[in-house]
Design a protein around this motif. Structure first.
Motif, mmCIF file in Angstrom:
data_model
loop_
_atom_site.group_PDB
_atom_site.id
_atom_site.type_symbol
_atom_site.label_atom_id
_atom_site.label_comp_id
_atom_site.label_asym_id
_atom_site.label_seq_id
_atom_site.Cartn_x
_atom_site.Cartn_y
_atom_site.Cartn_z
ATOM 1 N N ARG A 101 -36.013 27.383 -23.273
ATOM 2 C CA ARG A 101 -37.229 26.617 -23.550
ATOM 3 C C ARG A 101 -38.110 26.348 -22.337
ATOM 4 N N ALA A 102 -37.493 26.127 -21.160
ATOM 5 C CA ALA A 102 -38.264 25.569 -20.052
ATOM 6 C C ALA A 102 -39.006 26.647 -19.262
ATOM 7 N N ASP A 103 -40.255 26.369 -18.914
ATOM 8 C CA ASP A 103 -40.994 27.263 -18.015
ATOM 9 C C ASP A 103 -40.474 27.064 -16.599
ATOM 10 N N THR A 104 -40.360 25.814 -16.224
ATOM 11 C CA THR A 104 -39.857 25.477 -14.895
ATOM 12 C C THR A 104 -38.701 24.506 -15.070
ATOM 13 N N LEU A 105 -37.568 24.848 -14.496
ATOM 14 C CA LEU A 105 -36.419 23.951 -14.617
ATOM 15 C C LEU A 105 -36.500 22.854 -13.559
ATOM 16 N N PRO A 106 -35.970 21.665 -13.876
ATOM 17 C CA PRO A 106 -35.972 20.577 -12.893
ATOM 18 C C PRO A 106 -35.090 20.905 -11.687
ATOM 19 N N ARG A 107 -35.277 20.170 -10.609
ATOM 20 C CA ARG A 107 -34.530 20.422 -9.380
ATOM 21 C C ARG A 107 -33.279 19.559 -9.283
ATOM 22 N N GLN A 108 -33.199 18.531 -10.127
ATOM 23 C CA GLN A 108 -32.053 17.617 -10.102
ATOM 24 C C GLN A 108 -31.769 17.146 -11.520
ATOM 25 N N LEU A 109 -30.479 16.996 -11.844
ATOM 26 C CA LEU A 109 -30.096 16.386 -13.122
ATOM 27 C C LEU A 109 -29.534 14.999 -12.816
ATOM 28 N N ILE A 110 -29.994 14.020 -13.572
ATOM 29 C CA ILE A 110 -29.584 12.639 -13.319
ATOM 30 C C ILE A 110 -28.915 12.067 -14.562
ATOM 31 N N PRO A 111 -27.581 11.995 -14.577
ATOM 32 C CA PRO A 111 -26.918 11.389 -15.734
ATOM 33 C C PRO A 111 -27.263 9.905 -15.812
ATOM 34 N N VAL A 112 -27.532 9.397 -17.006
ATOM 35 C CA VAL A 112 -27.798 7.962 -17.154
ATOM 36 C C VAL A 112 -26.548 7.215 -16.707
ATOM 37 N N PRO A 113 -26.658 6.371 -15.673
ATOM 38 C CA PRO A 113 -25.444 5.734 -15.159
ATOM 39 C C PRO A 113 -24.913 4.651 -16.082
ATOM 40 N N LEU A 114 -23.615 4.486 -16.064
ATOM 41 C CA LEU A 114 -22.985 3.337 -16.724
ATOM 42 C C LEU A 114 -22.864 2.246 -15.673
ATOM 43 N N HIS A 115 -22.778 0.998 -16.101
ATOM 44 C CA HIS A 115 -22.481 -0.065 -15.147
ATOM 45 C C HIS A 115 -21.051 0.157 -14.637
ATOM 46 N N PRO A 116 -20.797 -0.106 -13.325
ATOM 47 C CA PRO A 116 -19.460 0.146 -12.775
ATOM 48 C C PRO A 116 -18.326 -0.473 -13.601
ATOM 49 N N ALA A 117 -18.570 -1.647 -14.185
ATOM 50 C CA ALA A 117 -17.505 -2.291 -14.984
ATOM 51 C C ALA A 117 -17.194 -1.457 -16.230
ATOM 52 N N ARG A 118 -18.239 -0.928 -16.870
ATOM 53 C CA ARG A 118 -18.031 -0.110 -18.073
ATOM 54 C C ARG A 118 -17.390 1.227 -17.700
ATOM 55 N N LEU A 119 -17.780 1.749 -16.527
ATOM 56 C CA LEU A 119 -17.207 3.015 -16.059
ATOM 57 C C LEU A 119 -15.705 2.856 -15.803
ATOM 58 N N ARG A 120 -15.333 1.740 -15.217
ATOM 59 C CA ARG A 120 -13.898 1.480 -14.961
ATOM 60 C C ARG A 120 -13.126 1.400 -16.269
ATOM 61 N N GLU A 121 -13.731 0.734 -17.231
ATOM 62 C CA GLU A 121 -13.098 0.536 -18.531
ATOM 63 C C GLU A 121 -12.881 1.878 -19.251
ATOM 64 N N ARG A 122 -13.924 2.748 -19.224
ATOM 65 C CA ARG A 122 -13.851 4.012 -19.959
ATOM 66 C C ARG A 122 -13.205 5.118 -19.137
ATOM 67 N N GLY A 123 -13.338 5.037 -17.825
ATOM 68 C CA GLY A 123 -12.725 6.040 -16.957
ATOM 69 C C GLY A 123 -13.617 7.230 -16.666
ATOM 70 N N PHE A 124 -14.689 7.409 -17.411
ATOM 71 C CA PHE A 124 -15.617 8.515 -17.164
ATOM 72 C C PHE A 124 -16.956 8.150 -17.797
ATOM 73 N N ASN A 125 -17.986 8.867 -17.355
ATOM 74 C CA ASN A 125 -19.314 8.680 -17.941
ATOM 75 C C ASN A 125 -19.644 9.940 -18.729
ATOM 76 N N GLN A 126 -19.820 9.813 -20.035
ATOM 77 C CA GLN A 126 -20.056 10.998 -20.881
ATOM 78 C C GLN A 126 -21.311 11.745 -20.442
ATOM 79 N N ALA A 127 -22.323 11.000 -19.955
ATOM 80 C CA ALA A 127 -23.566 11.657 -19.513
ATOM 81 C C ALA A 127 -23.290 12.546 -18.297
ATOM 82 N N THR A 128 -22.402 12.083 -17.405
ATOM 83 C CA THR A 128 -22.057 12.891 -16.227
ATOM 84 C C THR A 128 -21.323 14.154 -16.652
ATOM 85 N N GLU A 129 -20.427 14.035 -17.623
ATOM 86 C CA GLU A 129 -19.682 15.211 -18.108
ATOM 87 C C GLU A 129 -20.647 16.270 -18.657
#
Ligand SMILES: [Zn+2]
Ligand SMILES: [Zn+2]
Length: 233
Positions: free
Chosen positions: A114-142
């Protein structure tokens, strides 16, 4: 090297089976018929990916025209409905991490097309550190990691931080959702001029909007949103 050998051996002993119907699926995690039957999106607002009723060239929907979002475009693969909602829940809540590469690669495949020009960086929506600890991973990062690997785009994992542990958006009304997210993100560094925010689902777009606003304040010029699924209309 050892990992690759082990991986090859395991694949030969236990060939991949489709994650949806269970038939042997060669090297893929979904068989072709299951992939074709997924609720792929068509005719969408180019800015927020909501459904459009009009025909002709897609142009921004009424809502985007009245209140222009901070992000410039949204690419969503699917409608948030079965079986995509189940796949995303299995990734997020059952920790079925193999679904990250599966969905991330589908995302990469579409974006390459689809893209004419691809972005230069991908930024996963961050979870708050407390939620990240609880879940163990960030699905957006995966998802972003898998898509970035396919497209050769680096991940900016530490660029954005979620500074408040916001209430889960799903429990809140529309206005409360917006207020809940105000100043939720801090940017620690300078983003590339053209970036894409990556997340699993977009519902109202408030989260992406807030993050896109922060990224533009920090110097980004073009901010796209890439999500696996769009909920709502
Ligand atoms: Zn299948
Ligand atoms: Zn729109």
């Amino acid at each position: 090297m050892v990992y690759q050998l082990m991986h090859g051996l395991l694949n030969r002993l236990f060939p991949p089976h489709c994650r949806l119907c269970g038939v042997a699926s060669g090297t893929r995690l979904l068989c072709q018929p299951c992939q074709d039957e997924l609720p792929w999106l068509a005719r969408r607002c180019p800015q927020c990916a909501c459904a459009l009723d009009t025909t002709g060239m897609p142009s921004p929907c009424g809502r985007c025209q009245r209140q222009v979002p901070a992000f410039d475009a949204t690419h969503a693969l699917f409608q948030y409905q079965p079986p995509v909602d189940h796949l995303l829940k299995r990734l997020k809540f059952s920790g079925e991490l193999a679904l990250g590469p599966l969905l991330g690669e589908l995302l990469a495949e579409q974006m390459r097309r689809r893209a004419d020009t691809l972005p230069r960086q991908l930024i996963p929506v961050p979870l708050h550190p407390a939620r990240l600890r609880e879940r163990g991973f960030n699905q957006a990062t995966e998802l972003a990691r898998a898509a970035g690997k396919q497209l050769g785009i680096p991940l900016a994992r530490r660029l954005c931080r979620r500074q408040r542990n916001t209430e889960p958006q799903s429990l809140l009304s529309n206005t409360a959702r917006r207020l809940n997210l105000r100043n939720a993100f801090t940017i620690c560094g300078t983003p590339a001029a053209h970036v894409a925010i990556v997340d699993d689902v977009m519902t109202t777009g408030h989260t992406s909007n807030e993050l896109a606003r922060a990224l533009k304040q920090a110097g980004a010029q073009t901010v796209e949103v890439w999500v696996i699924a769009r909920a709502g209309r």
